[in-house]
Design a protein around this motif. Structure first.
Motif, PDB file in Angstrom:
ATOM      1  N   TYR A 122       6.589  -7.107  -1.995  1.00 53.67           N
ATOM      2  CA  TYR A 122       7.321  -6.785  -0.765  1.00 53.67           C
ATOM      3  C   TYR A 122       7.206  -7.957   0.203  1.00 53.67           C
ATOM      4  N   ASN A 123       8.357  -8.480   0.606  1.00 52.03           N
ATOM      5  CA  ASN A 123       8.388  -9.512   1.632  1.00 52.03           C
ATOM      6  C   ASN A 123       8.682  -8.826   2.961  1.00 52.03           C
ATOM      7  N   SER A 124       7.709  -8.831   3.868  1.00 53.26           N
ATOM      8  CA  SER A 124       7.839  -8.080   5.115  1.00 53.26           C
ATOM      9  C   SER A 124       8.896  -8.697   6.027  1.00 53.26           C
ATOM     10  N   GLU A 125       9.200  -7.991   7.097  1.00 54.84           N
ATOM     11  CA  GLU A 125      10.210  -8.473   8.036  1.00 54.84           C
ATOM     12  C   GLU A 125       9.820  -9.804   8.645  1.00 54.84           C
ATOM     13  N   ASP A 126       8.517 -10.063   8.792  1.00 54.40           N
ATOM     14  CA  ASP A 126       8.081 -11.335   9.365  1.00 54.40           C
ATOM     15  C   ASP A 126       7.772 -12.375   8.290  1.00 54.40           C
ATOM     16  N   GLY A 127       8.159 -12.073   7.029  1.00 58.32           N
ATOM     17  CA  GLY A 127       8.045 -13.062   5.962  1.00 58.32           C
ATOM     18  C   GLY A 127       6.708 -13.134   5.273  1.00 58.32           C
ATOM     19  N   GLU A 128       5.858 -12.136   5.441  1.00 56.40           N
ATOM     20  CA  GLU A 128       4.569 -12.126   4.740  1.00 56.40           C
ATOM     21  C   GLU A 128       4.736 -11.479   3.373  1.00 56.40           C
ATOM     22  N   LEU A 129       4.293 -12.192   2.328  1.00 57.04           N
ATOM     23  CA  LEU A 129       4.371 -11.661   0.977  1.00 57.04           C
ATOM     24  C   LEU A 129       3.220 -10.693   0.734  1.00 57.04           C
ATOM     25  N   LEU A 130       3.576  -9.463   0.317  1.00 59.10           N
ATOM     26  CA  LEU A 130       2.593  -8.416   0.055  1.00 59.10           C
ATOM     27  C   LEU A 130       2.767  -7.918  -1.372  1.00 59.10           C
ATOM     28  N   GLU A 131       1.660  -7.477  -1.962  1.00 60.52           N
ATOM     29  CA  GLU A 131       1.730  -6.822  -3.259  1.00 60.52           C
ATOM     30  C   GLU A 131       1.514  -5.335  -3.052  1.00 60.52           C
ATOM     31  N   ARG A 132       2.408  -4.547  -3.613  1.00 61.13           N
ATOM     32  CA  ARG A 132       2.327  -3.088  -3.475  1.00 61.13           C
ATOM     33  C   ARG A 132       1.446  -2.546  -4.591  1.00 61.13           C
ATOM     34  N   GLY A 133       0.401  -1.863  -4.206  1.00 62.08           N
ATOM     35  CA  GLY A 133      -0.516  -1.285  -5.180  1.00 62.08           C
ATOM     36  C   GLY A 133      -0.618   0.214  -5.035  1.00 62.08           C
ATOM     37  N   VAL A 134      -1.559   0.796  -5.756  1.00 60.93           N
ATOM     38  CA  VAL A 134      -1.711   2.249  -5.825  1.00 60.93           C
ATOM     39  C   VAL A 134      -3.099   2.633  -5.318  1.00 60.93           C
ATOM     40  N   VAL A 135      -3.142   3.639  -4.453  1.00 62.21           N
ATOM     41  CA  VAL A 135      -4.400   4.165  -3.916  1.00 62.21           C
ATOM     42  C   VAL A 135      -4.414   5.683  -4.116  1.00 62.21           C
ATOM     43  N   TRP A 136      -5.595   6.272  -3.887  1.00 65.15           N
ATOM     44  CA  TRP A 136      -5.723   7.739  -3.903  1.00 65.15           C
ATOM     45  C   TRP A 136      -5.875   8.184  -2.459  1.00 65.15           C
ATOM     46  N   ARG A 137      -4.866   8.891  -1.958  1.00 66.96           N
ATOM     47  CA  ARG A 137      -4.840   9.272  -0.556  1.00 66.96           C
ATOM     48  C   ARG A 137      -4.349  10.717  -0.435  1.00 66.96           C
ATOM     49  N   ASP A 138      -5.070  11.513   0.351  1.00 71.23           N
ATOM     50  CA  ASP A 138      -4.688  12.914   0.566  1.00 71.23           C
ATOM     51  C   ASP A 138      -4.513  13.654  -0.755  1.00 71.23           C
ATOM     52  N   ASN A 139      -5.458  13.392  -1.669  1.00 70.73           N
ATOM     53  CA  ASN A 139      -5.501  14.082  -2.961  1.00 70.73           C
ATOM     54  C   ASN A 139      -4.267  13.813  -3.818  1.00 70.73           C
ATOM     55  N   ALA A 140      -3.720  12.607  -3.697  1.00 70.25           N
ATOM     56  CA  ALA A 140      -2.544  12.246  -4.487  1.00 70.25           C
ATOM     57  C   ALA A 140      -2.465  10.725  -4.605  1.00 70.25           C
ATOM     58  N   LEU A 141      -1.727  10.259  -5.613  1.00 66.53           N
ATOM     59  CA  LEU A 141      -1.450   8.841  -5.762  1.00 66.53           C
ATOM     60  C   LEU A 141      -0.458   8.416  -4.688  1.00 66.53           C
ATOM     61  N   ILE A 160      -6.761   7.205 -13.959  1.00 66.91           N
ATOM     62  CA  ILE A 160      -6.188   6.280 -12.980  1.00 66.91           C
ATOM     63  C   ILE A 160      -7.034   6.286 -11.708  1.00 66.91           C
ATOM     64  N   ARG A 161      -7.484   7.485 -11.286  1.00 63.92           N
ATOM     65  CA  ARG A 161      -8.366   7.568 -10.106  1.00 63.92           C
ATOM     66  C   ARG A 161      -9.633   6.751 -10.323  1.00 63.92           C
ATOM     67  N   ASN A 162     -10.193   6.845 -11.519  1.00 64.73           N
ATOM     68  CA  ASN A 162     -11.404   6.084 -11.814  1.00 64.73           C
ATOM     69  C   ASN A 162     -11.130   4.584 -11.787  1.00 64.73           C
ATOM     70  N   ALA A 163      -9.962   4.189 -12.285  1.00 64.09           N
ATOM     71  CA  ALA A 163      -9.591   2.769 -12.262  1.00 64.09           C
ATOM     72  C   ALA A 163      -9.405   2.286 -10.835  1.00 64.09           C
ATOM     73  N   ILE A 164      -8.825   3.126  -9.983  1.00 65.26           N
ATOM     74  CA  ILE A 164      -8.660   2.775  -8.570  1.00 65.26           C
ATOM     75  C   ILE A 164     -10.029   2.599  -7.912  1.00 65.26           C
ATOM     76  N   ALA A 165     -10.929   3.526  -8.194  1.00 64.26           N
ATOM     77  CA  ALA A 165     -12.277   3.441  -7.620  1.00 64.26           C
ATOM     78  C   ALA A 165     -13.004   2.180  -8.091  1.00 64.26           C
ATOM     79  N   ALA A 166     -12.817   1.840  -9.377  1.00 58.68           N
ATOM     80  CA  ALA A 166     -13.477   0.656  -9.921  1.00 58.68           C
ATOM     81  C   ALA A 166     -12.946  -0.628  -9.306  1.00 58.68           C
ATOM     82  N   ARG A 167     -11.723  -0.572  -8.773  1.00 55.75           N
ATOM     83  CA  ARG A 167     -11.126  -1.742  -8.128  1.00 55.75           C
ATOM     84  C   ARG A 167     -11.245  -1.653  -6.603  1.00 55.75           C
ATOM     85  N   LYS A 168     -12.256  -0.935  -6.161  1.00 57.54           N
ATOM     86  CA  LYS A 168     -12.547  -0.796  -4.734  1.00 57.54           C
ATOM     87  C   LYS A 168     -11.403  -0.142  -3.950  1.00 57.54           C
TER      88      LYS A 168
END
Length: 389
Positions: free
Chosen positions: A181-200, A24-32
């Motif tokens: 995720y639709n933010s409080e100001d109405g912006e549509l966001l997609e929640r994805g997965v990153v590698w941060r602080d040695n964890a997903l 999964i880490r490698n897939a995250i890296a491959a997707r920038k």
């Protein structure tokens, strides 16, 4: 519940999970550095050899992570067989196709009842992605219905054409979902997965122009609201509609019509992880060892079916379907005189039908195509909730 309170995984299972995390880490890296959650969920469930459904861990029953309805009682499959028999009798002949057959118990139960009704199919096809589960299904069928096991054929892909009855129990919830995720100001966001602080970890990004964005906009979500959309669900229903030449399709799963699914109070969505009979909201707990699911938007299922030429036969709660299909009579046939035999069967029926258990949360939806039934499809005679769709 904290991770320290959950049952410990074996060293071998932990090693497999760690290997999956590396992929999964490698897939995250491959997707920038950012992976859509739907891609993460697909890897967590179906990565060859390591995903939850493609690895070797026990999944169903008391020794697994959850108990499905066929594991609770053979009466469940017997009730479904009532619908199957009606369709096969109307067609004169035909096959059965089951998506994601689990341990194989549902197939055994349906075949047993169809034999009793003298309405056995030509073939009982099973489409399953897991090699481990295919072997378990073979073992179950040879143990429970050895004389009928030769009717079962495993398929690696969908047939081009099919006539008969299609069934899927707890299949739709395992189709990977995108997190919107639709933010409080109405912006549509997609929640994805990153590698941060040695964890997903989660990370939100603006939802790019795409069919997914179109689907999210159509929902008109309130602000500060998280929900799921299953991008592959339309394709799955379309494929089912395309292959079904004549017959019916029935799906059982937990979920809601859209008016309930996207209720303002359901602002945290329905995504869940299941590990050793414990439900969790953390989808990053031991990837590959925990099941990931979301509830099903049955309005979306209905709309996709209708758009691809399927006729809605009914939509009811699981409790209503089972009662319509003769569950009470089947329980009575067990006989309360032998309490040792009757008590566990009655307890299973309670779990299948109680509003506090599976009875109301699980729904049953059925479609037909080029099928002229003389009466309503068995299981949908009373309590139809199609108007909610």
């Amino acid at each position: 519940m904290t991770s320290s309170q959950l049952p410990a995984a074996t060293p071998e299972a932990l090693a497999a999970s760690h290997e999956l995390v590396e992929r999964i880490r490698n897939a995250i890296a491959a997707r920038k550095g950012w992976l859509p959650f739907s891609d993460y969920m697909r890897m967590a469930l179906y990565e060859p050899g390591l995903g939850y459904y493609s690895g070797g861990a026990t999944k169903f029953g008391e020794a697994g992570d959850f108990v499905t309805a066929p594991e609770l009682s053979p009466l469940f499959g017997a009730c479904i067989a009532t619908s199957v028999a009606q369709v096969l009798q109307t067609l004169g002949t035909g096959d059965v196709l089951e998506f994601g057959a689990g341990t194989g118990k549902l197939a055994a139960q349906i075949l047993t009842e169809l034999e009793r009704l003298d309405t056995l199919p030509r073939h009982y096809y099973i489409v399953d992605l897991s090699a481990e589960l295919k072997e378990r299904q073979r073992a179950t069928l040879h143990a429970l219905v050895p004389h009928l096991a030769d009717k079962v054929v495993w398929l690696d892909s969908l047939p081009q054409q099919f006539t008969g009855f299609v069934v899927g129990n707890e299949v739709l919830d395992a189709i990977p979902c995108a997190l919107i995720y639709n933010s409080e100001d109405g912006e549509l966001l997609e929640r994805g997965v990153v590698w941060r602080d040695n964890a997903l970890a989660f990370d939100d990004r603006p939802l790019a122009d795409s069919p997914l964005r179109d689907a999210a906009q159509a929902l008109e979500l309130p602000g500060d609201y998280l929900t799921e959309i299953q991008p592959e669900l339309p394709g799955f229903i379309a494929s089912t509609a395309h292959l079904l030449q004549r017959g019916a399709a029935l799906f059982i799963d937990y979920g809601f019509p859209a008016i309930e699914y996207y209720h303002p109070q359901r602002k945290q969505g329905t995504l869940m992880a299941h590990y050793r009979h414990h439900g969790m909201t953390d989808p990053f707990y031991l990837p590959g060892l925990a099941d990931l699911t979301c509830h099903v938007d049955f309005t979306g299922v209905y709309q996709q079916g209708a758009d691809h030429g399927l006729q809605l036969e009914g939509y009811v709660s699981q409790a209503q379907y089972l009662l319509n299909a003769g569950l009470t009579a089947r329980l009575a046939a067990v006989g309360p005189d032998n309490i040792k035999q009757y008590a566990p069967v009655a307890a299973a029926v309670q779990k299948l039908t109680s509003p506090a258990e599976m009875g109301e949360l699980f729904k049953v939806i059925a479609f037909s195509k080029n099928l002229e039934l003389s009466t309503m499809l068995a299981g949908f005679e009373h309590g139809d909730d199609s108007y909610k769709l």
